[in-house]
Write an enzyme that holds these catalytic residues in place. Structure first.
Site, PDB file in Angstrom:
ATOM      1  N   PHE A  43       0.827  -1.218   0.000  1.00  0.00           N
ATOM      2  CA  PHE A  43       0.000   0.000   0.000  1.00  0.00           C
ATOM      3  C   PHE A  43       0.855   1.259   0.000  1.00  0.00           C
ATOM      4  O   PHE A  43       0.457   2.286   0.535  1.00  0.00           O
ATOM      5  CB  PHE A  43      -0.947   0.030   1.208  1.00  0.00           C
ATOM      6  CG  PHE A  43      -1.684  -1.253   1.433  1.00  0.00           C
ATOM      7  CD1 PHE A  43      -2.605  -1.710   0.517  1.00  0.00           C
ATOM      8  CD2 PHE A  43      -1.444  -2.012   2.569  1.00  0.00           C
ATOM      9  CE1 PHE A  43      -3.285  -2.900   0.718  1.00  0.00           C
ATOM     10  CE2 PHE A  43      -2.115  -3.201   2.779  1.00  0.00           C
ATOM     11  CZ  PHE A  43      -3.031  -3.650   1.844  1.00  0.00           C
ATOM     12  N   GLY A  61       1.987  -1.454 -11.869  1.00  0.00           N
ATOM     13  CA  GLY A  61       2.730  -2.707 -11.915  1.00  0.00           C
ATOM     14  C   GLY A  61       2.198  -3.716 -12.906  1.00  0.00           C
ATOM     15  O   GLY A  61       2.957  -4.306 -13.687  1.00  0.00           O
ATOM     16  N   LEU A  70      -6.794  -8.105 -16.546  1.00  0.00           N
ATOM     17  CA  LEU A  70      -5.885  -9.222 -16.763  1.00  0.00           C
ATOM     18  C   LEU A  70      -6.323 -10.482 -16.018  1.00  0.00           C
ATOM     19  O   LEU A  70      -6.014 -11.594 -16.442  1.00  0.00           O
ATOM     20  CB  LEU A  70      -4.460  -8.820 -16.351  1.00  0.00           C
ATOM     21  CG  LEU A  70      -3.912  -7.605 -17.137  1.00  0.00           C
ATOM     22  CD1 LEU A  70      -2.586  -7.149 -16.562  1.00  0.00           C
ATOM     23  CD2 LEU A  70      -3.765  -7.953 -18.620  1.00  0.00           C
ATOM     24  N   LYS A  74     -10.652 -12.169 -11.213  1.00  0.00           N
ATOM     25  CA  LYS A  74     -10.739 -12.451  -9.785  1.00  0.00           C
ATOM     26  C   LYS A  74      -9.809 -11.525  -8.980  1.00  0.00           C
ATOM     27  O   LYS A  74     -10.242 -10.874  -8.035  1.00  0.00           O
ATOM     28  CB  LYS A  74     -10.361 -13.915  -9.521  1.00  0.00           C
ATOM     29  CG  LYS A  74     -10.480 -14.297  -8.058  1.00  0.00           C
ATOM     30  CD  LYS A  74     -10.037 -15.727  -7.805  1.00  0.00           C
ATOM     31  CE  LYS A  74     -11.217 -16.680  -7.924  1.00  0.00           C
ATOM     32  NZ  LYS A  74     -10.821 -18.064  -7.570  1.00  0.00           N
ATOM     33  N   GLN A 111      -8.938  -6.525  -5.811  1.00  0.00           N
ATOM     34  CA  GLN A 111      -8.354  -5.199  -5.620  1.00  0.00           C
ATOM     35  C   GLN A 111      -9.442  -4.168  -5.368  1.00  0.00           C
ATOM     36  O   GLN A 111      -9.300  -3.292  -4.531  1.00  0.00           O
ATOM     37  CB  GLN A 111      -7.540  -4.792  -6.857  1.00  0.00           C
ATOM     38  CG  GLN A 111      -6.243  -5.548  -7.026  1.00  0.00           C
ATOM     39  CD  GLN A 111      -5.250  -5.210  -5.935  1.00  0.00           C
ATOM     40  OE1 GLN A 111      -4.796  -4.083  -5.834  1.00  0.00           O
ATOM     41  NE2 GLN A 111      -4.938  -6.170  -5.111  1.00  0.00           N
ATOM     42  N   LYS A 138      -4.768  -0.883 -18.235  1.00  0.00           N
ATOM     43  CA  LYS A 138      -4.374   0.280 -17.437  1.00  0.00           C
ATOM     44  C   LYS A 138      -4.283  -0.147 -15.975  1.00  0.00           C
ATOM     45  O   LYS A 138      -4.538  -1.293 -15.623  1.00  0.00           O
ATOM     46  CB  LYS A 138      -5.409   1.404 -17.596  1.00  0.00           C
ATOM     47  CG  LYS A 138      -5.412   2.017 -18.982  1.00  0.00           C
ATOM     48  CD  LYS A 138      -6.259   3.276 -19.079  1.00  0.00           C
ATOM     49  CE  LYS A 138      -7.718   3.001 -19.308  1.00  0.00           C
ATOM     50  NZ  LYS A 138      -8.471   4.166 -19.813  1.00  0.00           N
ATOM     51  N   GLY A 193      -5.217  -1.137  -9.471  1.00  0.00           N
ATOM     52  CA  GLY A 193      -5.076  -1.414  -8.042  1.00  0.00           C
ATOM     53  C   GLY A 193      -5.696  -0.378  -7.123  1.00  0.00           C
ATOM     54  O   GLY A 193      -6.320  -0.728  -6.131  1.00  0.00           O
ATOM     55  N   GLU A 194      -5.517   0.875  -7.438  1.00  0.00           N
ATOM     56  CA  GLU A 194      -5.943   1.912  -6.502  1.00  0.00           C
ATOM     57  C   GLU A 194      -7.293   2.526  -6.852  1.00  0.00           C
ATOM     58  O   GLU A 194      -7.871   3.262  -6.048  1.00  0.00           O
ATOM     59  CB  GLU A 194      -4.879   3.014  -6.465  1.00  0.00           C
ATOM     60  CG  GLU A 194      -3.555   2.500  -5.923  1.00  0.00           C
ATOM     61  CD  GLU A 194      -2.384   3.405  -6.258  1.00  0.00           C
ATOM     62  OE1 GLU A 194      -1.599   3.705  -5.378  1.00  0.00           O
ATOM     63  OE2 GLU A 194      -2.251   3.806  -7.433  1.00  0.00           O
TER      64      GLU A 194
END
Ligand code: FAD
Ligand code: SF4
Lengths: 328, 738
Positions: free
Chosen positions: B246, B515, B621, B624, B629, B692, B695-696
């Site tokens: 994080f 990432g 990608l 799940k 996320q 793109k 995660g956040e």
């Protein structure tokens, strides 16, 4: 954590003997004590492990009540069929506390003795009269959102953080204590915890080396049992305000009421004047307001915890409404 | 062989959509899952090295001042104690993400309470901790420490590159049909990763190996080398599993450098793990913020002006400031704009990247202000946002790349039953509970970073993927395996993905949500190279090549993979670099959140009853891990809205709630059923795999949906996060009405 001696007792008699002398502490579930030892906040020279001394059942008393062994875990106590049926407030209070994992380890005796959650008490580099008498109280003028509004002193404004004892106070339970020579004494839960006064280092009336062996519940109290805990998240948080109530109605009037409060003071708060006021009266908003007036007559905020005053009023009134059946 | 791509042009080929194998995007289980749930994935603390000893950091007991001396006498003879280390190479605080060099160093100047000053090393952790507690640090306290970012005597800095004055906002406000002018405050946050920060340093001659928990290995190597004073070639970092980052494990940190220094001196591996209290005290915090939002709108709710001015804080000398304004620049239109940033220098622990730095709190507050505008103007909040989606970047004039913003708003509204919301606050009651609905938009900048990976197609037809990319719980092992499986036509069981070792090709690392797309692109490129070689060997055009279940076909040719390999492995490196597409178009990710809350009319306690997030982030990608996320982001959103805050003692700037009992994050009971919808999208401008960052995104505005719902439930607008009951109590109906 400092090096310490470890002694495991097989019975209560051995435990009190082993704990005699300076610096010894009992260890039960360890859920509070070990945290404090790791941070170097409690530094016993000797741990007396009482997990194998028995005292882990709930039994019937001659007076028609229950005797809860000091080593009965919070989970077992809350799940006991008799407690769930006749002392619902206790079961509910325990289940409102901590987490499932902690309750599996935590014991009845250890829970009564759990220490405050005052932030400064937990930080060895902060002045704290409870941890180091005479060093000062960092919470006054500091971060005190979770602190006491009743019964605090200039030396300490910490709260007793637990839930179980609040219900026990409403139930007027008694604590059975054994001393070094095997002699016992019995103290009402309501007198077990202290106000800080000028000795904030003493949370309760236990003398060094004294062992809690039992908590005795009187014969079941009739009426509605309620435990309402107000906190910052839905679970796994200490009470900001909690109310334990047992209220019996008779023909539209309050036949008896027993109330205790958590999160407000250095001990579970109990004020007989509130019960006197309510007994024999018909429930009304005005009556409930008067009850809250009595509770909060001497309430004093510390700044960040001022909100506890209106919150305690609102919570008490809502509990009384629910208990007196005005709303279901 | 190396395949290099600089992203100068959109990647319109979309090869991943044309392959016979279509694992990419599928909800494949993590290959590392069984290791993790069985406790056999080796986390930093768990490396068993011969002779390993333990170090515990000792904290500065003053907020500002000087270290006069360290009195070791009390601990020198304690059993097990091996040494006390304290020197000017020690880090004052962790390095900022991608610093690539040592952060501020030194122990003689104390800049914040709890700064690590010395390391006590002993045979056991308990002995070391005992020593650290006993160690006497004699310090001289300065009287001019600054702790309150809003104190009157502060002259904040105004970073030049984060100011915008376009048109005339004051005039726009004066002439607007509807305006909002509100100031919000958000508190500091700690990442609160489950795995505490840990590093084990081990030397062999002048070669240093660090087993540690870090997010960005290639930068961490340089940061560690620079801190210790050795060449980067002499440093290896091993970090295959990271128990949550994080942002808190972006840069090299005090535990690593002190462990390396002590290990060198003692000639034994030294393990330094932070306690939970130290995690709160020494790890980066998200800065608190004060944000003034000004919105000017015409009678149709179209923005004519937008102001977003904020103040954040950091330690003296730190270049990072919370990039609060990041999404405000591009999400909504409005010709007259003033965006401003101020940084107060405080003696509190370092501020750095924490979970979606910038948008997490910037979008949260912007979306509250938009809700205020919707309320004032009487325009539905969903409709209001749609009306303000700009045609081109409102400041730079550039077009946008793929942008399913309106779609996310509409889809969310439809699925959530938004039309059942009563726009008038305080109208819905269930017993003691006041019920309300709220929504907010999500937006996050998209970034592509340079990244490399090696793919080895072994002679047996199985493949190995190697990159120093990390998996911080996000699913990197899964997605890289999936991309490779599709590109080479292999079963995922026949691919071994190896991560988190600086001996592998240098990846982007995990940060800024870049990432997955960056490292995924590098694996894609390496596989392209292998495909070219296979096509050559088969004798077909690269574009004709079909790889499926160990068979190769192309044109009229076909053959088995092992046959083509003929006993020899093919190895290729993929190398992606950002290029001109990042200037040619504005790339970002979008979404929407919808929440229903119940607020207790007696106590002000809020419970989230249900929550929906709809997100577009290019190619997904792995459905799940991507959904997980988003669950995580929305859960943090609940925490940021209702619970989370670092509380500081304003007299010395130290954090008081420094454990997970008192630093409240949501527990199970606080999190209702969360629903996540991932939109089907390809962004050719973003990366060669059209993905793109995701995660956040789940967090960038999530909290606002909840506080907007609180407003709808109660009529109480919370301007000071988090919305704990004390902030709501005063605005609740009189008790007699409850
Ligand atoms: C994160 C967290 C959250 C929590 N939340 C709550 C909550 O919401 N509500 C709540 O009520 N509690 C809560 N608790 C506290 C928990 O209930 C107590 O830690 C627990 O009850 C202590 O019991 P124990 O047996 O583990 O005591 P120990 O840790 O073993 O002992 C605690 C103290 O009691 C003394 N002691 C133990 N047994 C005896 C005895 N028989 N006679 C004399 N002295 C004795 C010990 O010497 C020690 O000083 C929480 C704890 C944690 C860590
Ligand atoms: S309130 Fe009591 S426990 Fe807290 S700092 Fe003051 S003296 Fe210590």
């Amino acid at each position: 954590m400092r090096p310490f001696d470890y002694h495991r007792s097989e019975n209560a008699g051995d435990a009190v003997k082993a704990a005699a002398g300076d610096g010894a502490l009992f260890i039960a579930g360890g859920t509070n004590l070990l945290d404090l030892m790791k941070l170097d906040l409690m530094t016993p020279s000797r741990l007396v492990d009482i997990n194998r001394i028995g005292l882990n059942d709930v039994t019937q008393t001659e007076e028609g009540g229950l005797s809860i062994g000091a080593l009965v875990t919070n989970s077992d106590c809350a799940a006991d069929a008799r407690i769930r049926k006749d002392y619902e407030v206790l079961s509910r209070a325990i289940l409102a506390g901590a987490s499932g994992q902690l309750r599996n380890k935590a014991t009845t005796g250890g829970n009564l003795c759990q220490r405050t959650r005052c932030y400064y008490f937990y930080d060895p580099d902060m002045a704290c009269n409870k941890r180091k008498p005479g060093s000062g109280c960092s919470a006054i003028g500091g971060a005190n959102r979770i602190h006491a509004i009743l019964g605090a002193s200039d030396e300490c404004i910490a709260t007793y953080p637990g839930d179980m004892a609040v219900a026990m106070s409403a139930l007027d339970a008694e604590v059975v204590i054994e001393g070094e020579g095997g002699e016992t004494r019995t103290i009402p839960v309501r007198d077990f915890h202290r106000l800080p006064g000028d000795r904030p280092d003493q949370d309760n009336i236990l003398e060094p080396g004294e062992l809690i062996t039992h908590v005795t519940l009187p014969a079941p109290a009739k009426g509605r049992h309620i435990y309402r805990k107000v906190r910052d998240r839905a679970s796994y948080a200490f009470a900001l305000v909690s109310v334990a109530a047992i209220v019996e109605m008779d023909a539209g009037r309050i036949a008896s009421a027993s109330l205790a409060f958590g999160g407000l003071a250095h001990k579970p708060w109990h004020d007989p004047a509130i019960e006197d006021l309510l007994t024999g009266e018909a429930p009304s908003e005005a009556l409930f307001d008067k009850a809250a007036d009595i509770l909060l007559a001497d309430a004093k905020g510390q700044g960040q915890n001022d909100f506890k005053i209106p919150l305690a009023r609102r919570t008490l009134k809502a509990v009384l409404r629910e208990a007196t059946g005005e709303r279901s | 062989m190396t395949r290099h791509l600089k992203m100068d042009e959109p990647a319109t080929n979309r090869l991943l959509d044309k392959l016979p194998s279509r694992l990419t995007g599928a909800p494949m289980d993590r290959p590392d899952g069984p290791l993790k749930v069985s406790g056999t994935a080796t986390y930093a603390h768990e490396w068993q090295l011969d002779g390993k000893v333990f170090g515990v950091l000792a904290r500065a007991p003053v907020s500002k001042g000087k270290l006069v001396r360290i009195d070791k006498s009390a601990i020198e003879n304690l059993p097990g104690v091996l040494g006390v280390f304290s020197e000017e190479r020690f880090l004052r605080n962790p390095a900022q993400g991608m610093a690539n060099e040592a952060p501020e160093q030194g122990v003689s100047e104390i800049s914040y309470f709890g700064q690590p000053i010395a390391l006590v090393v002993a045979e056991t952790f308990e002995q070391a901790r005992h020593g650290a507690h006993r160690l006497e640090l004699v310090c001289e306290a300065a009287s001019d420490g600054v702790f309150d970012p809003e104190a009157n005597n502060i002259a904040p800095e105004k970073p030049e590159d984060d100011q915008l004055d376009q048109g005339d906002l004051d005039k726009a406000m004066a002439e607007a049909a509807y305006t909002v002018d509100s100031t919000y405050r958000t508190p500091s946050h700690n990442s609160a990763a489950m795995e505490p920060h840990c590093a084990i340093a081990s030397w062999e001659g002048d070669q240093l190996t660090l087993y540690a928990s870090y997010q960005m290995i290639k930068f961490n190597v340089n940061e560690l080398a620079d801190s210790v004073g050795i060449e980067p070639e002499k440093v290896r970092i091993v970090s295959p599993y990271v128990g949550g980052g994080f942002g808190s494990k972006l840069g090299i940190a005090p535990e690593a450098v002190s462990a390396a220094i002590a290990a060198k001196e003692l000639g034994r591996p030294v393990c330094v793990t932070l306690t939970r209290q130290q995690v709160f005290e020494n790890v980066m915090r998200r800065s608190e913020s004060r944000q003034r939002l000004r919105l000017a709108a015409d009678k149709d709710g179209k923005l004519t002006g937008l102001g977003h001015e904020c103040r954040v804080s950091n330690l003296p000398g730190e270049s990072f400031h919370e990039p609060v304004l990041q999404a405000t620049h591009f999400i909504y239109g409005g010709d007259n704009r003033r965006l401003g940033m101020e940084v107060a220098r405080l003696n509190r622990m370092c501020a750095g990247s924490v979970r979606a730095p910038g948008e997490a709190i910037g979008m949260q507050v912007l979306e509250n202000a938009m809700d205020e505008l919707a309320h004032t103007s009487g325009i539905d909040p969903v409709e209001l946002r749609k009306r303000n989606i700009p045609d081109a970047h409102p400041e730079e004039g550039t077009p946008y790349s793929s942008r399913p913003f309106a779609e996310a708003l509409d889809e969310g509204a439809k699925r959530f039953g938004w039309n059942k919301r009563n726009p008038k606050p305080g109208q819905q009651r269930e017993g003691e509970w006041l019920i309300g609905m709220g929504m907010a938009a999500a937006a996050r900048v998209n970034i592509l970073m340079e990244s490399k990976a090696r793919v080895i197609l072994k002679e047996d037809g199985k493949a190995i993927v190697e990159t120093d990319m990390t998996d911080i719980g996000t699913g990197t092992y899964a997605i890289l395996t999936q991309v490779c499986a599709d590109m080479l036509g292999l079963e995922p069981e026949n691919i071994e993905t190896r991560l988190g070792d600086s001996n592998f090709p240098k990846a982007s690392g995990s940060g800024g949500s870049f990432g997955a797309a960056s490292s995924g692109s590098s694996v894609y490129l390496a596989c392209l190279d292998i495909r070219a070689e296979l096509a050559r060997r088969l004798g077909c055009e690269e574009s004709e090549l079909q790889l499926d279940s160990g068979q190769a076909r192309g044109g009229s040719k076909s053959g088995s993979l092992t046959g083509l390999l003929a006993g020899e492995a093919i190895e290729a490196e993929g190398h992606i670099e950002p290029g001109e597409t990042k200037e040619k178009v504005k790339q970002a990710t979008y979404g929407s959140y919808f929440a229903e809350v119940a607020v207790n009319a007696v106590t002000g306690e809020t419970r989230v009853r249900r929550m929906l997030g709809v997100f577009g982030a290019g190619r997904i990608l792995n459905r799940k891990t991507a959904t997980s996320q988003c669950y995580g982001g929305m859960t943090w959103g609940i925490g940021m809205a209702l619970h989370e805050a670092m509380e500081f003692d304003m007299r010395d700037g130290h954090v008081v709630n420094n454990d997970l009992a008192e630093y409240h994050i949501p527990v199970n009971l606080d999190v209702p059923q969360l629903d996540v919808v991932l939109l089907e999208e390809r962004d050719d401008w973003a990366s060669p795999i059209q993905a793109k960052g995701l995660g956040e995104l789940g967090l960038c505005g999530a909290g606002a949906a909840i506080t907007n719902a609180i407003f709808n439930a109660t009529g109480v607008r919370v301007y000071d996060y988090p919305a704990t009951l004390d902030k709501i109590l005063d605005g609740l109906p009189e008790l007699d009405m409850v």
